[in-house]
Design a protein around this motif. Structure first.
Motif, PDB file in Angstrom:
ATOM      1  N   THR A   1       0.754  -1.215   0.244  1.00 41.79           N
ATOM      2  CA  THR A   1      -0.055   0.152  -0.005  1.00 41.79           C
ATOM      3  C   THR A   1       0.810   1.360   0.009  1.00 41.79           C
ATOM      4  O   THR A   1       0.493   2.274  -0.728  1.00 41.79           O
ATOM      5  N   ILE A   2       1.866   1.222   0.733  1.00 43.37           N
ATOM      6  CA  ILE A   2       2.891   2.466   0.840  1.00 43.37           C
ATOM      7  C   ILE A   2       3.474   2.562  -0.593  1.00 43.37           C
ATOM      8  O   ILE A   2       3.568   3.701  -1.018  1.00 43.37           O
ATOM      9  N   GLU A   3       3.807   1.625  -1.162  1.00 42.61           N
ATOM     10  CA  GLU A   3       4.439   1.583  -2.776  1.00 42.61           C
ATOM     11  C   GLU A   3       3.360   2.171  -3.539  1.00 42.61           C
ATOM     12  O   GLU A   3       3.938   2.892  -4.455  1.00 42.61           O
ATOM     13  N   ASP A   4       2.171   1.775  -3.358  1.00 41.55           N
ATOM     14  CA  ASP A   4       1.133   2.143  -4.334  1.00 41.55           C
ATOM     15  C   ASP A   4       1.049   3.607  -4.069  1.00 41.55           C
ATOM     16  O   ASP A   4       0.540   4.457  -5.011  1.00 41.55           O
ATOM     17  N   ALA A   5       0.705   4.001  -2.812  1.00 44.33           N
ATOM     18  CA  ALA A   5       0.646   5.371  -2.510  1.00 44.33           C
ATOM     19  C   ALA A   5       1.808   6.319  -2.997  1.00 44.33           C
ATOM     20  O   ALA A   5       1.481   7.414  -3.665  1.00 44.33           O
ATOM     21  N   LEU A   6       3.230   5.870  -3.051  1.00 43.78           N
ATOM     22  CA  LEU A   6       4.119   6.565  -3.705  1.00 43.78           C
ATOM     23  C   LEU A   6       4.065   6.823  -5.198  1.00 43.78           C
ATOM     24  O   LEU A   6       4.294   7.807  -5.958  1.00 43.78           O
ATOM     25  N   ASP A   7       3.513   5.639  -5.669  1.00 47.19           N
ATOM     26  CA  ASP A   7       3.411   5.546  -7.137  1.00 47.19           C
ATOM     27  C   ASP A   7       2.184   6.781  -7.595  1.00 47.19           C
ATOM     28  O   ASP A   7       2.711   7.460  -8.449  1.00 47.19           O
ATOM     29  N   ALA A   8       1.349   6.554  -6.873  1.00 47.85           N
ATOM     30  CA  ALA A   8      -0.051   7.730  -7.227  1.00 47.85           C
ATOM     31  C   ALA A   8       0.654   8.943  -6.834  1.00 47.85           C
ATOM     32  O   ALA A   8       0.354   9.865  -7.573  1.00 47.85           O
ATOM     33  N   ALA A   9       1.366   9.217  -6.033  1.00 42.01           N
ATOM     34  CA  ALA A   9       1.982  10.461  -5.264  1.00 42.01           C
ATOM     35  C   ALA A   9       2.921  11.201  -6.605  1.00 42.01           C
ATOM     36  O   ALA A   9       2.649  12.329  -7.136  1.00 42.01           O
ATOM     37  N   GLU A  10       3.778  10.299  -7.060  1.00 45.37           N
ATOM     38  CA  GLU A  10       4.623  10.480  -8.130  1.00 45.37           C
ATOM     39  C   GLU A  10       3.809  11.029  -9.189  1.00 45.37           C
ATOM     40  O   GLU A  10       3.938  11.894 -10.079  1.00 45.37           O
ATOM     41  N   ALA A  11       2.882  10.185  -9.697  1.00 44.25           N
ATOM     42  CA  ALA A  11       1.850  10.397 -10.890  1.00 44.25           C
ATOM     43  C   ALA A  11       1.213  11.663 -10.795  1.00 44.25           C
ATOM     44  O   ALA A  11       1.196  12.541 -11.836  1.00 44.25           O
ATOM     45  N   ILE A  12       0.829  12.137  -9.754  1.00 44.18           N
ATOM     46  CA  ILE A  12       0.225  13.569  -9.470  1.00 44.18           C
ATOM     47  C   ILE A  12       1.079  14.624  -9.625  1.00 44.18           C
ATOM     48  O   ILE A  12       0.755  15.627 -10.128  1.00 44.18           O
ATOM     49  N   MET A  13       2.503  14.184  -9.080  1.00 37.61           N
ATOM     50  CA  MET A  13       3.272  15.486  -9.225  1.00 37.61           C
ATOM     51  C   MET A  13       3.698  15.784 -10.854  1.00 37.61           C
ATOM     52  O   MET A  13       3.960  16.826 -11.073  1.00 37.61           O
ATOM     53  N   ARG A  14       3.750  14.510 -11.443  1.00 34.74           N
ATOM     54  CA  ARG A  14       4.068  14.683 -12.752  1.00 34.74           C
ATOM     55  C   ARG A  14       3.107  15.604 -13.641  1.00 34.74           C
ATOM     56  O   ARG A  14       3.396  16.441 -14.297  1.00 34.74           O
ATOM     57  N   GLU A  15       1.845  15.147 -13.171  1.00 37.50           N
ATOM     58  CA  GLU A  15       0.680  15.790 -13.969  1.00 37.50           C
ATOM     59  C   GLU A  15       0.291  17.176 -13.386  1.00 37.50           C
ATOM     60  O   GLU A  15       0.155  17.944 -14.098  1.00 37.50           O
ATOM     61  N   GLN A  16       0.611  17.419 -12.180  1.00 37.04           N
ATOM     62  CA  GLN A  16       0.058  18.765 -11.668  1.00 37.04           C
ATOM     63  C   GLN A  16       1.206  19.600 -10.909  1.00 37.04           C
ATOM     64  O   GLN A  16       0.717  20.762 -10.460  1.00 37.04           O
ATOM     65  N   GLY A  17       2.275  19.185 -11.085  1.00 38.89           N
ATOM     66  CA  GLY A  17       3.455  19.623 -10.106  1.00 38.89           C
ATOM     67  C   GLY A  17       3.514  19.174  -8.949  1.00 38.89           C
ATOM     68  O   GLY A  17       2.517  18.610  -8.212  1.00 38.89           O
ATOM     69  N   VAL A  18       4.687  19.496  -8.071  1.00 34.31           N
ATOM     70  CA  VAL A  18       4.876  18.980  -7.045  1.00 34.31           C
ATOM     71  C   VAL A  18       3.876  19.674  -6.177  1.00 34.31           C
ATOM     72  O   VAL A  18       3.301  19.040  -5.034  1.00 34.31           O
ATOM     73  N   GLY A  19       3.704  20.802  -6.253  1.00 35.76           N
ATOM     74  CA  GLY A  19       2.593  21.513  -5.174  1.00 35.76           C
ATOM     75  C   GLY A  19       1.144  21.191  -5.626  1.00 35.76           C
ATOM     76  O   GLY A  19       0.423  21.546  -4.770  1.00 35.76           O
ATOM     77  N   GLY A  20       0.952  20.169  -6.406  1.00 31.45           N
ATOM     78  CA  GLY A  20      -0.326  19.752  -6.666  1.00 31.45           C
ATOM     79  C   GLY A  20      -0.799  18.467  -6.014  1.00 31.45           C
ATOM     80  O   GLY A  20      -1.751  17.924  -6.073  1.00 31.45           O
ATOM     81  N   LEU A  21       0.301  17.931  -5.278  1.00 31.32           N
ATOM     82  CA  LEU A  21       0.049  16.797  -4.461  1.00 31.32           C
ATOM     83  C   LEU A  21      -0.641  16.987  -3.241  1.00 31.32           C
ATOM     84  O   LEU A  21      -0.543  17.983  -2.605  1.00 31.32           O
ATOM     85  N   SER A  22      -1.719  16.178  -3.032  1.00 28.51           N
ATOM     86  CA  SER A  22      -2.515  16.280  -1.881  1.00 28.51           C
ATOM     87  C   SER A  22      -2.897  14.907  -1.550  1.00 28.51           C
ATOM     88  O   SER A  22      -3.046  13.790  -2.093  1.00 28.51           O
ATOM     89  N   MET A  23      -3.033  14.771   0.010  1.00 24.67           N
ATOM     90  CA  MET A  23      -3.493  13.311   0.527  1.00 24.67           C
ATOM     91  C   MET A  23      -4.823  12.988   0.011  1.00 24.67           C
ATOM     92  O   MET A  23      -4.884  11.895  -0.149  1.00 24.67           O
ATOM     93  N   SER A  24      -5.604  13.946  -0.157  1.00 19.08           N
ATOM     94  CA  SER A  24      -7.171  13.565  -0.674  1.00 19.08           C
ATOM     95  C   SER A  24      -6.955  12.923  -2.243  1.00 19.08           C
ATOM     96  O   SER A  24      -7.580  11.919  -2.365  1.00 19.08           O
ATOM     97  N   GLU A  25      -5.934  13.573  -2.718  1.00 19.18           N
ATOM     98  CA  GLU A  25      -5.957  12.893  -4.172  1.00 19.18           C
ATOM     99  C   GLU A  25      -5.392  11.812  -4.214  1.00 19.18           C
ATOM    100  O   GLU A  25      -5.859  10.782  -4.988  1.00 19.18           O
ATOM    101  N   VAL A  26      -4.334  11.381  -3.324  1.00 17.27           N
ATOM    102  CA  VAL A  26      -3.735  10.258  -3.568  1.00 17.27           C
ATOM    103  C   VAL A  26      -4.683   9.253  -2.747  1.00 17.27           C
ATOM    104  O   VAL A  26      -4.850   8.127  -3.453  1.00 17.27           O
ATOM    105  N   ALA A  27      -5.384   9.474  -1.902  1.00 14.90           N
ATOM    106  CA  ALA A  27      -6.414   8.478  -1.248  1.00 14.90           C
ATOM    107  C   ALA A  27      -7.432   8.224  -2.445  1.00 14.90           C
ATOM    108  O   ALA A  27      -7.826   6.895  -2.536  1.00 14.90           O
TER     109      ALA A  27
END
Length: 218
Positions: A18-44
């Motif tokens: 689950t931790i690895e999946d969350a990190l993968d999702a977080a990386e994808a969000i940062m690629r798409e929206q920038g580092v500042g676009g990362l949020s816990m709600s979107e990862v969840a």
């Protein structure tokens, strides 16, 4: 007893996955929206869980960034280690390691921004996580000392100034490429394709009198 241990192992494996999946999702969000676009709600949301459940794995957004920072350090270390494995000490390893690090950064811009810029207000990696960065710097210091000790470079290469200048060259190329031409390949990027020229200038700064590059580029 064996069954109890088996259940614990399965729980541990699920948590790690689950931790690895969350990190993968977080990386994808940062690629798409920038580092500042990362949020816990979107990862969840991407993991298909409620946001409070994500806090069982990361106590805060900054804790998530810390885990991403650690992932970036581990991957840069793997890239550099693979590049220098069969190279002799000193300049050959310094040049190969720098190339590998710059290529990795261009190919992984989201994590690279987190490592080399300060895109998240108030975030600093934990001391435990940042220890890996200090280890990487210690490795570079060792190779600079080897280059100076073997006559590949002047004695001045084994100084703090030389170590800092090495990081300036690397981070400068990375920053210019990511800031001005994101998405370009390492080979084609207007700045990243100057990697060897930038390293040439660095090694020329510390070249012994009448000496030549101990690892001439192609």
């Amino acid at each position: 007893m064996a069954s109890t241990y088996s259940q614990a192992d399965r729980r541990s494996a699920r948590r790690a996955r689950t931790i690895e999946d969350a990190l993968d999702a977080a990386e994808a969000i940062m690629r798409e929206q920038g580092v500042g676009g990362l949020s816990m709600s979107e990862v969840a949301r991407r993991l298909g869980m409620r946001q409070p459940s994500l806090y069982k794995y990361f106590s805060s957004l900054h804790a998530l960034f810390d885990a991403l920072f650690a992932r970036g350090l581990a991957r840069t270390d793997a890239a550099v280690t693979a590049a220098i494995r069969r190279r002799p000490p000193g300049v050959p390893r310094l040049r190969a390691g720098a190339r590998a690090l710059m290529r990795w950064a261009v190919e992984n811009p989201a994590l690279a921004q987190l490592l080399y810029w300060r895109p998240v207000p108030g975030f600093e990696p934990s001391a435990e996580t940042f220890a890996a960065s200090r280890d990487q710097m210690a490795t570079v210091r060792t190779e600079l000392a080897a280059a100076a000790g073997s006559g590949q470079l002047r004695a001045a290469a084994a100084t703090d100034e030389a170590l800092l200048l090495y990081t300036v060259v690397i981070s400068g190329v990375i920053s210019q490429q990511l800031a001005n031409e994101p998405g370009a390949s390492f080979a084609a990027g207007r700045f990243s394709r100057l990697t060897d020229e930038a390293l040439d200038m660095y090694f020329a700064r510390y070249a012994p009198a009448g000496g030549t590059d101990a690892d001439p580029r192609p």
